[in-house]
Every structure is written in structure tokens, then in C-alpha cells.
Design a protein around this motif. Structure first.
Motif, mmCIF file in Angstrom:
data_model
loop_
_atom_site.group_PDB
_atom_site.id
_atom_site.type_symbol
_atom_site.label_atom_id
_atom_site.label_comp_id
_atom_site.label_asym_id
_atom_site.label_seq_id
_atom_site.Cartn_x
_atom_site.Cartn_y
_atom_site.Cartn_z
ATOM 1 N N CYS A 64 0.860 -1.184 0.000
ATOM 2 C CA CYS A 64 0.000 0.000 0.000
ATOM 3 C C CYS A 64 0.895 1.234 0.000
ATOM 4 C CB CYS A 64 -0.927 0.005 1.209
ATOM 5 S SG CYS A 64 -0.087 0.102 2.803
ATOM 6 N N SER A 65 0.299 2.355 -0.342
ATOM 7 C CA SER A 65 1.053 3.605 -0.355
ATOM 8 C C SER A 65 1.405 4.036 1.062
ATOM 9 C CB SER A 65 0.233 4.689 -1.052
ATOM 10 O OG SER A 65 -1.073 4.769 -0.479
ATOM 11 N N SER A 66 0.484 3.828 1.995
ATOM 12 C CA SER A 66 0.714 4.107 3.406
ATOM 13 C C SER A 66 -0.401 3.458 4.202
ATOM 14 C CB SER A 66 0.742 5.621 3.681
ATOM 15 O OG SER A 66 -0.558 6.189 3.543
ATOM 16 N N LEU A 85 -3.965 0.634 -2.546
ATOM 17 C CA LEU A 85 -3.707 -0.735 -2.109
ATOM 18 C C LEU A 85 -3.273 -1.528 -3.335
ATOM 19 C CD1 LEU A 85 -6.875 -1.209 0.100
ATOM 20 C CD2 LEU A 85 -4.532 -1.450 0.961
ATOM 21 N N GLU A 86 -2.271 -2.382 -3.162
ATOM 22 C CA GLU A 86 -1.757 -3.172 -4.288
ATOM 23 C C GLU A 86 -2.131 -4.640 -4.084
ATOM 24 O OE1 GLU A 86 2.123 -2.082 -5.879
ATOM 25 O OE2 GLU A 86 2.693 -4.201 -5.697
ATOM 26 N N PHE A 87 -2.661 -5.232 -5.156
ATOM 27 C CA PHE A 87 -3.130 -6.618 -5.103
ATOM 28 C C PHE A 87 -2.388 -7.457 -6.134
ATOM 29 C CE2 PHE A 87 -6.527 -3.887 -3.674
ATOM 30 C CZ PHE A 87 -7.008 -4.533 -2.545
ATOM 31 N N SER A 88 -2.158 -8.718 -5.777
ATOM 32 C CA SER A 88 -1.543 -9.678 -6.695
ATOM 33 C C SER A 88 -2.458 -10.885 -6.825
ATOM 34 C CB SER A 88 -0.174 -10.116 -6.175
ATOM 35 O OG SER A 88 0.367 -11.141 -7.000
ATOM 36 N N LEU A 107 -2.508 -5.302 -9.712
ATOM 37 C CA LEU A 107 -3.124 -4.004 -9.955
ATOM 38 C C LEU A 107 -3.189 -3.226 -8.650
ATOM 39 C CD1 LEU A 107 -6.218 -4.172 -8.721
ATOM 40 C CD2 LEU A 107 -6.754 -5.174 -10.934
ATOM 41 N N ARG A 108 -3.441 -1.944 -8.804
ATOM 42 C CA ARG A 108 -3.605 -1.068 -7.649
ATOM 43 C C ARG A 108 -4.995 -0.461 -7.660
ATOM 44 N NH1 ARG A 108 2.183 2.239 -7.845
ATOM 45 N NH2 ARG A 108 3.454 0.544 -6.939
#
Length: 274
Positions: free
Chosen positions: A131-133, A168-171, A236-237
Motif C-alpha cells: 500500500c502507499s501508506s 492498495l496493491e493486489f496480486s 493491480l492497484r
């Protein structure tokens, strides 16, 4: 007056995507046709609760009367492998490259076909990888469960006046097709920090896509959005750009400076993909 041919093609129970509405916050939401009123030429559509069903809630979202030209029928992907976007199906590949076409060996044809197939994303594929923060209230993996006592919120100060670029980053572990994204937030007055505007970004330098802005409604339901065209990616984010308090201030023409302390971050309860 002749019946509208578009209206005639609609059926009760069909899943639809809302498009080109003046109320921009409704565009791209997924819904189901619950009634057709030929006298006024509109379809009664109830949003959400199609993939992520809330069995405990006794409240139904209000029915919207929508013109047929503002609806697009939606077919959700099955569990069977699908042709990648801009490609052709396995049967067509076999005809072109197999005995009736180029005459390639069956194992070669099967290998080529497998490279041109993709599976839809499942819940078990999804992990939160960054995540960015984060304010640190809970692990960021909390956004994959349906508990309303856990959440993700960005750091204080990351969204001045309720605006920012927090993600938020997802895989998915492998290339997957994503047709629907869903977001759950607390409704106002309990969720002033909840994401209102967001979009998706594919993490792949070879895929340059113009993101579509999506907008949540002031609802506690799992809100489902249709991606058209679908995304095909490994990662994706979900990028949050405005919170609910800032959106309310904008709609009521209140200066951003009155947002108050604590309104400089953004968050949500849950995220899902299908």
C-alpha cells in the motif's frame, strides 16, 4: 407507439451495468433488473448484492428507474478458461492450426491454445502485497475479509482536504481476468474518511490503460462495479483519490478548509474482485 426494441430485449433477472447517466456516481455500478414498466419505458434496477450477497442485511437498496439506453447487459465469466482479450477460442484455433488448417500436430496446437487462454480471478487468488501508506490499525490483509470491525486507512496527512493518491496493491499470482471490482465502506455519518472516488491501475509497463473513475455511493453494501473492457493482469492497484467528506463538501459548495482535522486520510472496509 411502437415498443422500444431495446426495452423488448431486456428481461427481469438480467445483470446490467449503468452507463452515461447524468448522476455520474451511478455509472459502472452492477445491478439486476427487477421489473420492466413498458408504460414509461424504464427498467427497475436494484444495485449490488449480485455476487457478494449480504445474507444478514434485511434492507434492500432502493430500486432505480433507468432508461434502457443507459443499461448494458453483463455476462459474468464462468470458471472455464476464456480466450484472452482480442483473441479467439480454442475451437477456432484448432480449426485454423490443426487438421483442417495448417496441419500442425495436436500437441503443438494445444500448446498454442493454452497460451491464448486465461482464467477469471477467484477470491483464493487474491493477496494484498502493499500500500502507499497505512495508519496501522490492522494488517492490510484485513481488506480481504468481510469484518466491519477491521479496515485500512492511509496515514494522516496523505490526503490534504480529502484529496490524494493513496493505493492498495493486489496480486493474483498469475495472469487473471478481472471483470468486477467491489468495495465496502461505512456509510455517512460513520464514514467521512471512506473512499468516494477511485480507479484501478494495472502494474505492467507493457499495458498502458486510461483508468476509469469509479464512485462509491453512500451505502454500507458491498458495491460492485463492472470493468469494461475487463482487465487482464497479474497485479493491480486500487487508487483512492477523494474521500466521502470531501465529496460532500464539494456537492454542498463548502470550502475545503472546513473539512476539519482528521479528514486528511482515506480508507475502506473491504475489496473484492471477480
Amino acid at each position: 407507439m411502437n415498443p422500444c426494441p431495446v426495452m423488448e430485449s431486456l428481461q427481469v433477472g438480467q445483470l446490467v451495468r449503468l452507463v452515461n447517466l447524468q448522476r455520474a456516481e451511478l455509472n459502472h455500478h452492477l445491478g439486476r433488473i427487477e421489473e420492466l414498466t413498458k408504460s414509461n419505458g424504464r427498467a427497475g434496477v436494484r444495485l449490488h448484492n449480485t455476487i457478494w450477497k449480504d445474507q444478514e442485511s434485511k434492507e434492500e437498496s432502493p430500486m432505480l428507474a433507468v432508461k434502457p439506453e443507459n443499461l448494458r447487459r453483463v455476462s459474468l465469466p464462468t470458471d472455464a478458461p476464456l480466450p484472452v482479450l482480442d483473441s479467439i477460442g480454442r475451437r477456432s484455433i484448432s480449426r485454423l492450426l490443426g487438421d483442417t488448417g495448417w496441419g500442425l500436430p495436436d500437441n503443438v496446437v494445444a500448446g498454442i491454445a493454452s497460451w491464448l487462454q486465461i482464467c477469471r480471478v477467484h477470491l483464493s487468488d487474491v493477496t494484498v502485497t502493499g500500500c502507499s501508506s497505512s495508519r496501522g490499525d490492522f494488517p492490510i490483509s484485513a481488506v480481504l475479509n468481510d469484518q466491519e470491525n477491521e479496515w485500512w486507512i492511509s496515514n494522516s496527512g496523505t490526503c490534504p482536504d480529502g484529496h490524494g493518491h493513496e493505493y492498495l496493491e493486489f496480486s493474483f499470482g498469475a495472469e487473471r481476468r478481472v471483470t468486477v471490482v467491489a468495495v465496502k465502506i461505512p456509510a455517512l455519518p460513520y464514514g467521512p474518511l471512506s473512499v468516494r472516488d477511485f480507479h484501478l491501475e494495472v502494474i505492467d509497463p507493457m499495458k498502458s490503460l486510461t483508468p476509469t473513475q469509479l464512485m462509491t455511493l453512500d451505502s454500507r453494501e458491498m458495491q460492485e462495479f463492472v470493468l469494461f473492457p475487463p482487465l487482464e493482469c497479474r497485479k493491480l492497484r486500487l487508487v483512492c483519490t477523494r474521500n466521502a467528506a470531501a465529496a460532500m463538501m464539494s456537492a454542498e459548495h463548502v470550502p475545503r478548509s472546513l473539512l476539519g482535522r482528521g479528514g486528511d486520510c482515506i480508507g475502506l472496509f473491504q475489496v473484492g474482485f471477480a
